[in-house]
Design a protein around this motif. Structure first.
Motif, PDB file in Angstrom:
ATOM      1  N   GLY A   1      21.861 -11.405 108.987  1.00  0.00           N
ATOM      2  CA  GLY A   1      22.268 -11.608 107.301  1.00  0.00           C
ATOM      3  C   GLY A   1      23.025 -10.291 106.092  1.00  0.00           C
ATOM      4  N   ALA A   2      23.439  -9.929 106.678  1.00  0.00           N
ATOM      5  CA  ALA A   2      23.777  -8.215 105.991  1.00  0.00           C
ATOM      6  C   ALA A   2      24.674  -9.090 104.948  1.00  0.00           C
ATOM      7  CB  ALA A   2      24.385  -7.578 106.990  1.00  0.00           C
TER       8      ALA A   2
ATOM      9  N   VAL B   1      18.658   1.079 108.562  1.00  0.00           N
ATOM     10  CA  VAL B   1      18.943  -0.340 108.969  1.00  0.00           C
ATOM     11  C   VAL B   1      19.891   0.089 109.922  1.00  0.00           C
ATOM     12  CG1 VAL B   1      20.337  -2.529 109.365  1.00  0.00           C
ATOM     13  CG2 VAL B   1      20.044  -2.152 106.994  1.00  0.00           C
ATOM     14  N   PHE B   2      20.113   0.564 110.759  1.00  0.00           N
ATOM     15  CA  PHE B   2      21.903   0.892 111.784  1.00  0.00           C
ATOM     16  C   PHE B   2      20.457   2.206 112.647  1.00  0.00           C
ATOM     17  CE2 PHE B   2      25.411   0.174 109.197  1.00  0.00           C
ATOM     18  CZ  PHE B   2      25.241  -1.073 110.073  1.00  0.00           C
ATOM     19  N   ASN B   3      19.495   3.444 111.837  1.00  0.00           N
ATOM     20  CA  ASN B   3      18.516   3.811 112.818  1.00  0.00           C
ATOM     21  C   ASN B   3      17.457   3.096 113.517  1.00  0.00           C
ATOM     22  OD1 ASN B   3      20.237   5.540 112.613  1.00  0.00           O
ATOM     23  ND2 ASN B   3      18.942   7.207 112.295  1.00  0.00           N
TER      24      ASN B   3
ATOM     25  N   GLN C   1      15.363  -6.043 111.191  1.00  0.00           N
ATOM     26  CA  GLN C   1      15.503  -4.885 109.936  1.00  0.00           C
ATOM     27  C   GLN C   1      16.391  -5.701 108.076  1.00  0.00           C
ATOM     28  OE1 GLN C   1      13.653  -3.289 108.735  1.00  0.00           O
ATOM     29  NE2 GLN C   1      13.694  -0.942 108.439  1.00  0.00           N
ATOM     30  N   ALA C   2      17.491  -5.769 109.401  1.00  0.00           N
ATOM     31  CA  ALA C   2      18.637  -6.682 108.131  1.00  0.00           C
ATOM     32  C   ALA C   2      17.846  -7.820 107.538  1.00  0.00           C
ATOM     33  CB  ALA C   2      20.071  -7.165 108.736  1.00  0.00           C
TER      34      ALA C   2
ATOM     35  N   ALA D   1      15.134 -11.113 103.088  1.00  0.00           N
ATOM     36  CA  ALA D   1      15.005 -11.691 101.989  1.00  0.00           C
ATOM     37  C   ALA D   1      14.050 -11.044 101.283  1.00  0.00           C
ATOM     38  CB  ALA D   1      13.321 -11.919 103.127  1.00  0.00           C
ATOM     39  N   LEU D   2      13.849  -9.135 101.142  1.00  0.00           N
ATOM     40  CA  LEU D   2      13.376  -8.989  99.967  1.00  0.00           C
ATOM     41  C   LEU D   2      14.213  -9.357  98.700  1.00  0.00           C
ATOM     42  CD1 LEU D   2      10.992  -6.468  99.104  1.00  0.00           C
ATOM     43  CD2 LEU D   2      13.309  -5.154  99.644  1.00  0.00           C
ATOM     44  N   ILE D   3      15.400  -9.150  98.842  1.00  0.00           N
ATOM     45  CA  ILE D   3      16.390  -9.765  97.747  1.00  0.00           C
ATOM     46  C   ILE D   3      16.570 -10.674  97.529  1.00  0.00           C
ATOM     47  CG2 ILE D   3      19.335  -9.937  97.236  1.00  0.00           C
ATOM     48  CD1 ILE D   3      18.920  -7.028  99.438  1.00  0.00           C
ATOM     49  N   ARG D   4      16.684 -11.667  98.231  1.00  0.00           N
ATOM     50  CA  ARG D   4      16.139 -12.877  97.675  1.00  0.00           C
ATOM     51  C   ARG D   4      14.777 -13.561  96.710  1.00  0.00           C
ATOM     52  NH1 ARG D   4      16.082 -14.886 102.742  1.00  0.00           N
ATOM     53  NH2 ARG D   4      18.388 -14.710 103.140  1.00  0.00           N
TER      54      ARG D   4
END
Length: 209
Positions: free
Chosen positions: A27-28, A183-185, A192-193, A198-201
């Motif tokens: 969802g990025a 995210v990328f690690n 993770q994305a 979800a946090l932002i929403r």
């Protein structure tokens, strides 16, 4: 402009594309291609492929600090640094429809100037210790709060962001969270994305309630 804003981590080729595709599946909302090498052929090839991936996932594609590359691959926009002429030059090259973001580090004055010059979003940071830029100027939550009071532009926060410290950035006015390492690690990039989105929403829904 809102949501998870992933910035590529220096990976190349299929590894890069696989990582970004996973982030997009999670969802990025925005992908920034950041590659400071001089391999122009590879950079254009990767940027073209990333642009296609972003289109497939209805995400925005931004190029870091390379207006010519952004124009060549028809990216949605470009992200530029503190140089006063960079925003103007980017706008002239890419046109009025392009998204142009400006790094403002830890300086509200830079953000106000960028807004006056027609930036589409501004970015502050580093808010927390960052393995990508360990010597970056440190921005504060108070700066973010002040900027939110004075600007109507979308605000992006960057630098050492994790799921644990992200809520403070959102609470103080960040619209976008620019994340690389967390995210990328991750061993599960898509998951993770999803957690970030979800946090932002959740924050957005709370604000509108």
């Amino acid at each position: 402009m809102q949501g998870l804003y992933v910035i590529t981590d220096g990976s190349t080729g299929d590894v890069l594309l696989n990582k970004v595709e996973q982030a997009l599946r999670g969802g990025a909302a925005i992908v920034q291609y950041r590659d400071k090498t001089t391999d122009q052929a590879r950079r254009e090839q990767e940027a073209t492929a990333l642009r296609s991936l972003c289109q497939q996932h209805y995400a925005l594609f931004i190029i870091n600090d390379d207006v010519a590359l952004a124009k060549a691959v028809q990216a949605d926009g470009v992200h530029v640094g503190r140089d006063d002429s960079a925003l103007t030059a980017a706008r002239e090259a890419l046109g009025t429809a392009a998204i142009i973001g400006v790094s403002c580090y830890n300086q509200l004055e830079l953000a106000l100037n960028a807004a006056e010059q027609g930036a589409d979003y501004i970015a502050f940071g580093s808010f927390f210790p960052s393995p990508t830029k360990p010597n970056a100027p440190r921005a504060t939550l108070e700066l973010l709060h002040q900027a939110r009071q004075q600007l109507t532009l979308p605000i992006c926060a960057i630098g050492g962001i994790t799921l644990e410290n992200a809520p403070d950035l959102l609470a103080n006015g960040a619209d976008m969270l620019a994340v690389i390492t967390d995210v990328f690690n991750s061993q599960a990039i898509a998951e993770q994305a999803i957690r970030y989105q979800a946090l932002i929403r959740e924050h957005s829904l709370a604000q509108s309630a």
